[in-house]
Design an enzyme around this catalytic site. Structure first.
Site, mmCIF file in Angstrom:
data_model
loop_
_atom_site.group_PDB
_atom_site.id
_atom_site.type_symbol
_atom_site.label_atom_id
_atom_site.label_comp_id
_atom_site.label_asym_id
_atom_site.label_seq_id
_atom_site.Cartn_x
_atom_site.Cartn_y
_atom_site.Cartn_z
ATOM 1 N N TYR A 1 -1.348 -1.784 -12.871
ATOM 2 C CA TYR A 1 -2.794 -1.782 -13.061
ATOM 3 C C TYR A 1 -3.246 -1.295 -14.435
ATOM 4 C CZ TYR A 1 -3.093 -2.747 -8.097
ATOM 5 O OH TYR A 1 -2.955 -3.325 -6.871
ATOM 6 N N GLY B 1 0.763 -1.241 0.000
ATOM 7 C CA GLY B 1 0.000 0.000 0.000
ATOM 8 C C GLY B 1 0.791 1.286 0.000
ATOM 9 N N GLY C 1 2.810 -3.640 -4.522
ATOM 10 C CA GLY C 1 2.490 -3.839 -5.938
ATOM 11 C C GLY C 1 2.720 -2.586 -6.738
ATOM 12 N N ARG C 2 1.799 -1.626 -6.617
ATOM 13 C CA ARG C 2 1.861 -0.394 -7.406
ATOM 14 C C ARG C 2 3.201 0.317 -7.273
ATOM 15 N NH1 ARG C 2 -2.132 1.610 -5.333
ATOM 16 N NH2 ARG C 2 -3.662 1.117 -6.950
ATOM 17 N N GLU D 1 3.562 -6.945 0.873
ATOM 18 C CA GLU D 1 2.785 -7.233 -0.340
ATOM 19 C C GLU D 1 2.673 -5.977 -1.208
ATOM 20 O OE1 GLU D 1 -0.997 -8.541 1.072
ATOM 21 O OE2 GLU D 1 -0.228 -10.351 2.048
ATOM 22 N N CYS E 1 -16.527 4.915 -26.913
ATOM 23 C CA CYS E 1 -17.704 5.648 -27.359
ATOM 24 C C CYS E 1 -18.563 6.100 -26.182
ATOM 25 C CB CYS E 1 -18.516 4.791 -28.331
ATOM 26 S SG CYS E 1 -19.711 5.750 -29.280
#
Length: 448
Positions: free
Chosen positions: A389, A247, A287-288, A285, A360
């Site tokens: 992501y 996080g 990620g980003r 953990e 669209c």
């Protein structure tokens, strides 16, 4: 703010990669959108993570597979010594295909099936249990046997939300974990450890983007204090590991890494000094924060126009690759750059422009009201900080195909080398995935 040397070098590598991608035809009229991942930037982030946590406490760093579920990316991280946190059968199979051994996997999910739990238990994969029903299910599956791998309980410290509610997992009513501030919850968790000798971990994850470091540290402190309480109650170190989640927020406003992993650890050391004394194995953990700054989406400008006095550049990258940015622009803004048709950074007076995608619906905008040098058809727009992501969480609106993704490295002389991570999806493959083989099924059913 002035960027540091590492950030400037990353920007220089990205610029060189975009120019080479255009030169090689990886990005252009026949390939109007592409993902580019800076391998050196990813490895530098892994090194920074390891350095920040260096000390007496044993640590297993795992990558949150949901941030980029592409096997070559996972393989790179496995080769760099990372473990992998998975939250679905698909992510588990991707991690195994990438070469992560079972003992470097952590299985998180609030909806694990019996079959998934049986597989994890049989192979010694670490499991974080989400609730007491799942605890009872695992107890039945073990049937008195010792567990082959670590098993913990996920707790929700209920410390509150960050700036993005959807990314905050420690709110009063979060769907994740055992809510510690609910009446009787702490006693129930303690009794679970008393009754089940195979339990040996606690897991807490406050959330991701938008959660400030003090809030994250407060949640981890709650898990640590509960571990201390349970071990004191049992009279021995039953809990030997604490999974502190990930996080770390990412700075999407400029080139710099801010906050850093060192900032994160400093906050934790101040709030929970006992966490690092070596009595507990720590699991992370992230990620980003490992990938975001190293990723770029490049897209060709197809048309330019104006409406209501605002210039609009229509590109081929929109909600299908930048879903969160399009639907929650205030929470997920992206930096944008513009390059000419040869992939060179454009110069000249800045103009206000909206960057639109191909989907669209009117809200398909990846940036609104940004100041850029004049954008023209054939130019290249770069969406920065999209390494996490954006490459693997495709939104199939309008049946738009998934773009190709390439990793790249740049040598001392500025030469860029590419490696294909994922091939571009063809329109034919889109049609096949939409049920081509069953084209007559409903007509036949109607006539039956």
């Amino acid at each position: 703010m002035t960027s540091g040397p590492a950030s400037r070098q990353r920007g220089e590598r990205r610029t060189a990669a975009l120019a080479r991608a255009v030169e090689d035809g990886l990005l252009g009229p026949h390939s109007p959108v592409v993902g580019l991942l800076d391998v050196d930037g990813v490895l530098a982030a892994v090194d920074a993570l390891n350095e920040a946590f260096a000390g007496p406490a044993p640590v297993r760093h795992t990558f949150a597979a949901k941030a980029c579920g592409l096997v070559p990316v996972l393989r790179l991280l496995a080769d760099a010594g990372m473990g992998c946190e998975v939250a679905s059968p698909g992510e588990l199979e991707q991690a195994l295909a990438a070469g992560f051994p079972y003992d470097r996997l952590v299985f998180d999910s609030p909806a694990k099936t019996v079959a998934e739990l049986e597989f994890a238990l049989a192979h010694g994969i670490a499991i974080n249990l989400d609730n007491f029903q799942e605890l009872a299910r695992v107890d039945r599956l073990l049937a008195g046997r010792e567990a082959a791998g670590p098993i913990g309980i996920r707790v929700n410290p209920q410390v509150g939300a960050g700036a993005i509610g959807a990314m905050s997992t420690a709110t009063a009513t979060s769907k994740f974990g055992v809510a510690l501030r609910d009446p009787g919850a702490v006693d129930a968790v303690t009794e679970a450890f008393e009754r089940h000798p195979w339990l040996n971990r606690l897991h807490a994850h406050v959330g991701s983007q938008g959660c400030p470091l003090p809030l994250i540290a407060e949640g981890i402190r709650a898990a640590y204090e509960l571990a201390e309480r349970i071990n004191d109650r049992l009279g021995h170190a039953r809990i030997t590991g604490i999974d502190i989640g990930g996080g770390l927020p990412v700075n999407f406003t400029d080139e710099d890494d801010r906050p850093t992993y060192a900032d994160y650890v400093a906050e934790l050391r101040a709030a929970v000094p006992g966490l690092f004394d070596g009595r507990y194995t720590l699991v992370t953990e992230f990620g980003r924060s490992l990938l975001a700054k190293s990723g770029t989406i490049g897209t060709v400008v197809e048309y330019t126009k104006s409406a209501g006095g605002r210039r609009i550049a229509v590109t081929h990258a929109g909600a299908q690759v930048a879903t969160r940015t399009v639907f929650m622009p205030g929470s997920w803004p992206l930096r944008v750059g513009v390059f000419d048709a040869a992939g060179r950074p454009k110069q000249g007076p800045a103009q206000v422009v909206d960057i639109a995608g191909p989907c669209c619906f009117a809200g398909d905008l990846t940036a609104t009201g940004v100041w850029l040098p004049a954008v023209e058809p054939g130019d290249v727009v770069a969406l920065h900080d999209t390494g996490a992501y954006y490459f693997s969480s495709h939104f199939s609106y309008n049946s738009l195909p998934r773009p190709a993704v390439y990793g790249y490295r740049t040598d001392v002389g500025g030469r860029v080398r590419f490696a294909l991570v994922r091939e571009a999806q063809s329109v034919r493959e889109v049609v096949e995935e939409s049920g081509l083989a069953q084209a007559e099924a409903l007509v036949e059913l109607r006539g039956a």
